[in-house]
Every structure is written in C-alpha cells, then in structure tokens.
Design a protein around this motif. Structure first.
Motif, PDB file in Angstrom:
ATOM      1  N   PHE A   5       0.826  -1.205   0.000  1.00  0.00           N
ATOM      2  CA  PHE A   5       0.000   0.000   0.000  1.00  0.00           C
ATOM      3  C   PHE A   5       0.865   1.263   0.000  1.00  0.00           C
ATOM      4  O   PHE A   5       0.650   2.172  -0.792  1.00  0.00           O
ATOM      5  N   PHE A   6       1.860   1.301   0.896  1.00  0.00           N
ATOM      6  CA  PHE A   6       2.653   2.525   1.021  1.00  0.00           C
ATOM      7  C   PHE A   6       3.630   2.734  -0.135  1.00  0.00           C
ATOM      8  O   PHE A   6       4.084   3.846  -0.361  1.00  0.00           O
ATOM      9  N   THR A   7       3.921   1.676  -0.896  1.00  0.00           N
ATOM     10  CA  THR A   7       4.817   1.840  -2.044  1.00  0.00           C
ATOM     11  C   THR A   7       4.066   1.970  -3.368  1.00  0.00           C
ATOM     12  O   THR A   7       4.690   2.135  -4.415  1.00  0.00           O
ATOM     13  N   ILE A  13      -1.748   8.552  -4.226  1.00  0.00           N
ATOM     14  CA  ILE A  13      -2.753   9.337  -3.506  1.00  0.00           C
ATOM     15  C   ILE A  13      -2.338   9.379  -2.036  1.00  0.00           C
ATOM     16  O   ILE A  13      -2.791   8.568  -1.229  1.00  0.00           O
ATOM     17  N   PRO A  14      -1.434  10.288  -1.691  1.00  0.00           N
ATOM     18  CA  PRO A  14      -0.932  10.307  -0.306  1.00  0.00           C
ATOM     19  C   PRO A  14      -2.016  10.764   0.667  1.00  0.00           C
ATOM     20  O   PRO A  14      -2.335  11.935   0.763  1.00  0.00           O
ATOM     21  N   CYS A  15      -2.589   9.792   1.363  1.00  0.00           N
ATOM     22  CA  CYS A  15      -3.695  10.111   2.257  1.00  0.00           C
ATOM     23  C   CYS A  15      -3.463   9.615   3.683  1.00  0.00           C
ATOM     24  O   CYS A  15      -4.241   9.951   4.576  1.00  0.00           O
ATOM     25  N   ILE A  16      -2.418   8.838   3.902  1.00  0.00           N
ATOM     26  CA  ILE A  16      -2.125   8.307   5.237  1.00  0.00           C
ATOM     27  C   ILE A  16      -0.663   8.579   5.558  1.00  0.00           C
ATOM     28  O   ILE A  16       0.219   8.291   4.750  1.00  0.00           O
TER      29      ILE A  16
END
Length: 96
Positions: A5-7, A13-16
C-alpha cells in the motif's frame, strides 16, 4: 500488504501518514485489538483491500477481488456506527 500500500497506492494518492500508521499497527500487534480505535481498524481494512487489488499489474482475479471485498466490508462494519450512529455537537445543534 502495508508495504505494498505505502509503495503504490499511498504514493499516488498520499492520504495516510505512514510513520504514525505503522506505529499504531505495531501497537496493535503488541497490545492487541482493544488498544486501537475502531475507526483505525476500519482504515486498516481499507488499506488491506486497496493493497490486495494492486498486487499485480493486471486486474485482480476472483480470489483477490473477494478478499479485497471482505476487507472493505469489515471496514464498513467497523466505522458504520461512527458514520451513521453518532451526531456531532454541530449536527445536534442544527436540529434545535
């Protein structure tokens, strides 16, 4: 799934905020499910659903789509009372 998810998704869509999310995930692993908020668990399941759908470059197969759907359904159950069952002070005041 978190790494995936983070890669992928979170880069597009940087949301976290990854650092604090991973801190809470570690807390969950160490202290158990009651140590984190239900809304955070809902977010975790959405993260799992999204990551499951981007495991390969092609559309997800039936098994992955079903697994992603289960994560999404769990997320909705975890946050349903927050979305539907509780009014904020502002919402309550609007009815007066």
């Amino acid at each position: 799934l978190l790494h995936l998810f983070f890669t992928t998704v979170n880069l597009m869509i940087p949301c976290i905020y990854e650092s604090s999310f991973r801190d809470t995930y570690r807390k969950l692993q160490i202290d158990g499910i009651r140590s984190v908020r239900r809304s955070w668990l809902g977010t975790l399941n959405v993260v799992f659903a999204l990551a499951t759908n981007v495991m390969t470059a092609t559309s997800p197969n039936i098994e992955r789509a079903t697994r992603a759907s289960i994560y999404f359904e769990r997320a909705m159950e975890l946050v349903k009372s927050d979305i539907l069952g509780r009014l904020s002070l502002e919402m309550g005041m609007a009815h007066i």
